[in-house]
Write a protein that holds these residues in place. Structure first.
Motif, PDB file in Angstrom:
ATOM      1  N   VAL A   4      -3.651  11.327  56.966  1.00 36.23           N
ATOM      2  CA  VAL A   4      -3.609  12.663  56.380  1.00 36.23           C
ATOM      3  C   VAL A   4      -4.795  12.856  55.441  1.00 36.23           C
ATOM      4  CG1 VAL A   4      -2.289  14.200  54.869  1.00 36.23           C
ATOM      5  CG2 VAL A   4      -1.119  12.869  56.618  1.00 36.23           C
ATOM      6  N   GLY A   5      -5.104  11.852  54.647  1.00 35.35           N
ATOM      7  CA  GLY A   5      -6.249  11.919  53.748  1.00 35.35           C
ATOM      8  C   GLY A   5      -7.561  11.997  54.508  1.00 35.35           C
ATOM      9  N   PHE A   6      -7.667  11.240  55.610  1.00 35.66           N
ATOM     10  CA  PHE A   6      -8.875  11.265  56.420  1.00 35.66           C
ATOM     11  C   PHE A   6      -9.041  12.619  57.105  1.00 35.66           C
ATOM     12  CE2 PHE A   6     -11.282  10.077  60.324  1.00 35.66           C
ATOM     13  CZ  PHE A   6     -12.461   9.696  59.685  1.00 35.66           C
ATOM     14  N   ALA A   7      -7.945  13.181  57.576  1.00 31.74           N
ATOM     15  CA  ALA A   7      -7.997  14.504  58.207  1.00 31.74           C
ATOM     16  C   ALA A   7      -8.418  15.562  57.183  1.00 31.74           C
ATOM     17  CB  ALA A   7      -6.661  14.855  58.827  1.00 31.74           C
ATOM     18  N   GLY A   8      -7.938  15.425  55.953  1.00 34.23           N
ATOM     19  CA  GLY A   8      -8.335  16.350  54.898  1.00 34.23           C
ATOM     20  C   GLY A   8      -9.824  16.245  54.589  1.00 34.23           C
ATOM     21  N   PHE A   9     -10.335  15.011  54.568  1.00 31.85           N
ATOM     22  CA  PHE A   9     -11.762  14.802  54.341  1.00 31.85           C
ATOM     23  C   PHE A   9     -12.593  15.420  55.463  1.00 31.85           C
ATOM     24  CE2 PHE A   9     -15.519  12.166  55.237  1.00 31.85           C
ATOM     25  CZ  PHE A   9     -16.247  12.443  54.085  1.00 31.85           C
ATOM     26  N   LEU A  10     -12.161  15.249  56.705  1.00 34.86           N
ATOM     27  CA  LEU A  10     -12.881  15.833  57.838  1.00 34.86           C
ATOM     28  C   LEU A  10     -12.844  17.356  57.796  1.00 34.86           C
ATOM     29  CD1 LEU A  10     -11.994  13.486  60.826  1.00 34.86           C
ATOM     30  CD2 LEU A  10     -14.107  13.611  59.508  1.00 34.86           C
ATOM     31  N   GLY A  11     -11.721  17.909  57.348  1.00 38.46           N
ATOM     32  CA  GLY A  11     -11.626  19.362  57.208  1.00 38.46           C
ATOM     33  C   GLY A  11     -12.597  19.893  56.166  1.00 38.46           C
ATOM     34  N   ILE A  12     -12.704  19.187  55.049  1.00 40.80           N
ATOM     35  CA  ILE A  12     -13.646  19.595  54.008  1.00 40.80           C
ATOM     36  C   ILE A  12     -15.079  19.460  54.505  1.00 40.80           C
ATOM     37  CG2 ILE A  12     -14.550  18.968  51.726  1.00 40.80           C
ATOM     38  CD1 ILE A  12     -11.652  18.292  50.945  1.00 40.80           C
ATOM     39  N   LEU A  13     -15.367  18.373  55.237  1.00 44.88           N
ATOM     40  CA  LEU A  13     -16.698  18.172  55.789  1.00 44.88           C
ATOM     41  C   LEU A  13     -17.061  19.275  56.780  1.00 44.88           C
ATOM     42  CD1 LEU A  13     -19.127  16.278  55.771  1.00 44.88           C
ATOM     43  CD2 LEU A  13     -18.053  15.021  57.639  1.00 44.88           C
ATOM     44  N   LYS A  14     -16.087  19.694  57.583  1.00 40.87           N
ATOM     45  CA  LYS A  14     -16.323  20.776  58.544  1.00 40.87           C
ATOM     46  C   LYS A  14     -16.627  22.086  57.822  1.00 40.87           C
ATOM     47  CE  LYS A  14     -14.539  22.701  62.759  1.00 40.87           C
ATOM     48  NZ  LYS A  14     -13.709  22.433  63.899  1.00 40.87           N
ATOM     49  N   ILE A  15     -15.918  22.352  56.742  1.00 49.42           N
ATOM     50  CA  ILE A  15     -16.161  23.562  55.954  1.00 49.42           C
ATOM     51  C   ILE A  15     -17.548  23.529  55.329  1.00 49.42           C
ATOM     52  CG2 ILE A  15     -15.435  24.812  53.875  1.00 49.42           C
ATOM     53  CD1 ILE A  15     -12.543  24.077  54.646  1.00 49.42           C
ATOM     54  N   VAL A  16     -17.968  22.355  54.849  1.00 51.83           N
ATOM     55  CA  VAL A  16     -19.299  22.221  54.256  1.00 51.83           C
ATOM     56  C   VAL A  16     -20.383  22.475  55.310  1.00 51.83           C
ATOM     57  CG1 VAL A  16     -20.907  20.551  53.241  1.00 51.83           C
ATOM     58  CG2 VAL A  16     -18.586  20.722  52.371  1.00 51.83           C
ATOM     59  N   LEU A  17     -20.206  21.932  56.516  1.00 51.72           N
ATOM     60  CA  LEU A  17     -21.181  22.154  57.583  1.00 51.72           C
ATOM     61  C   LEU A  17     -21.256  23.627  57.963  1.00 51.72           C
ATOM     62  CD1 LEU A  17     -20.560  19.122  59.973  1.00 51.72           C
ATOM     63  CD2 LEU A  17     -22.263  19.363  58.186  1.00 51.72           C
ATOM     64  N   MET A  18     -20.105  24.286  58.023  1.00 53.42           N
ATOM     65  CA  MET A  18     -20.094  25.708  58.337  1.00 53.42           C
ATOM     66  C   MET A  18     -20.744  26.523  57.225  1.00 53.42           C
ATOM     67  SD  MET A  18     -16.328  26.080  60.118  1.00 53.42           S
ATOM     68  CE  MET A  18     -16.213  27.752  59.607  1.00 53.42           C
ATOM     69  N   ALA A  19     -20.498  26.149  55.972  1.00 51.47           N
ATOM     70  CA  ALA A  19     -21.085  26.871  54.846  1.00 51.47           C
ATOM     71  C   ALA A  19     -22.606  26.719  54.828  1.00 51.47           C
ATOM     72  CB  ALA A  19     -20.486  26.377  53.533  1.00 51.47           C
ATOM     73  N   LEU A  20     -23.083  25.530  55.172  1.00 46.40           N
ATOM     74  CA  LEU A  20     -24.520  25.289  55.225  1.00 46.40           C
ATOM     75  C   LEU A  20     -25.181  26.163  56.287  1.00 46.40           C
ATOM     76  CD1 LEU A  20     -26.600  23.343  53.898  1.00 46.40           C
ATOM     77  CD2 LEU A  20     -26.247  21.865  55.870  1.00 46.40           C
ATOM     78  N   ALA A  21     -24.576  26.221  57.464  1.00 47.05           N
ATOM     79  CA  ALA A  21     -25.117  27.049  58.539  1.00 47.05           C
ATOM     80  C   ALA A  21     -24.994  28.538  58.195  1.00 47.05           C
ATOM     81  CB  ALA A  21     -24.406  26.741  59.852  1.00 47.05           C
ATOM     82  N   ALA A  22     -23.889  28.936  57.579  1.00 51.66           N
ATOM     83  CA  ALA A  22     -23.700  30.343  57.217  1.00 51.66           C
ATOM     84  C   ALA A  22     -24.700  30.771  56.147  1.00 51.66           C
ATOM     85  CB  ALA A  22     -22.277  30.582  56.731  1.00 51.66           C
ATOM     86  N   PHE A  23     -24.957  29.906  55.175  1.00 48.31           N
ATOM     87  CA  PHE A  23     -25.943  30.226  54.147  1.00 48.31           C
ATOM     88  C   PHE A  23     -27.324  30.436  54.769  1.00 48.31           C
ATOM     89  CE2 PHE A  23     -29.297  28.729  51.300  1.00 48.31           C
ATOM     90  CZ  PHE A  23     -29.192  29.677  50.300  1.00 48.31           C
ATOM     91  N   GLY A  24     -27.712  29.530  55.648  1.00 50.85           N
ATOM     92  CA  GLY A  24     -29.003  29.669  56.319  1.00 50.85           C
ATOM     93  C   GLY A  24     -29.073  30.933  57.156  1.00 50.85           C
ATOM     94  N   LEU A  25     -27.995  31.241  57.864  1.00 51.72           N
ATOM     95  CA  LEU A  25     -27.959  32.428  58.716  1.00 51.72           C
ATOM     96  C   LEU A  25     -28.085  33.707  57.897  1.00 51.72           C
ATOM     97  CD1 LEU A  25     -27.499  33.596  61.586  1.00 51.72           C
ATOM     98  CD2 LEU A  25     -25.068  33.586  61.067  1.00 51.72           C
TER      99      LEU A  25
END
Length: 114
Positions: A4-25
C-alpha cells in the motif's frame, strides 16, 4: 501494508511526472512563436506536440514502462534548455512579466525616472 505504501509512492511519482509535463506544456503554449526561432530551438508546434504526448503518456501508462521515462526526459529538456533560451531572447512577454518601458534597467529607469 508495504504494498500500500509502495502504491502510494508510485501514485505520487505519477502525479509529479504529469505535473512536470503539464508545466512544460502550458509554458510552451504561452510563449511567442518567434521566440522559438530567435532562440534557434525547434518550433512551438513541435514542443506543444512533444509535451502533449508526454502528458498523455504519463497519464495513461504505468511508471514501469519506458514511455513515461522518455516523456519526462522531453519535459526536462524543455524546462532546462529551451525555457531559459526563450526567456533570454525575451519570449516571456505576457507570461510572468511585469510591465515597464523599454528604458527600464534592472534597478529602475535609465532615463532618470521620466
Amino acid at each position: 501494508m508495504l504494498m500500500v505504501g509502495f502504491a502510494g509512492f508510485l501514485g505520487i511519482l505519477k502525479i509529479v511526472l504529469m505535473a512536470l509535463a503539464a508545466f512544460g506544456l502550458f509554458d510552451a503554449a504561452f510563449r511567442r512563436e518567434d521566440a522559438f526561432r530567435a532562440a534557434d530551438k525547434q518550433s512551438k508546434a513541435f514542443w506543444l506536440i512533444i509535451l502533449g504526448i508526454a502528458l498523455a503518456v504519463a497519464y495513461l501508462f504505468s511508471i514501469f514502462s519506458f514511455l513515461p521515462i522518455i516523456g519526462v526526459i522531453a519535459s526536462i529538456v524543455y524546462i532546462v534548455d529551451v525555457r531559459p533560451a526563450l526567456k533570454q531572447v525575451g519570449g516571456n512577454r505576457g507570461w510572468g512579466r511585469k510591465g515597464g518601458s523599454s528604458s527600464d534597467g534592472p534597478y529602475g529607469p535609465w532615463n532618470g525616472g521620466r
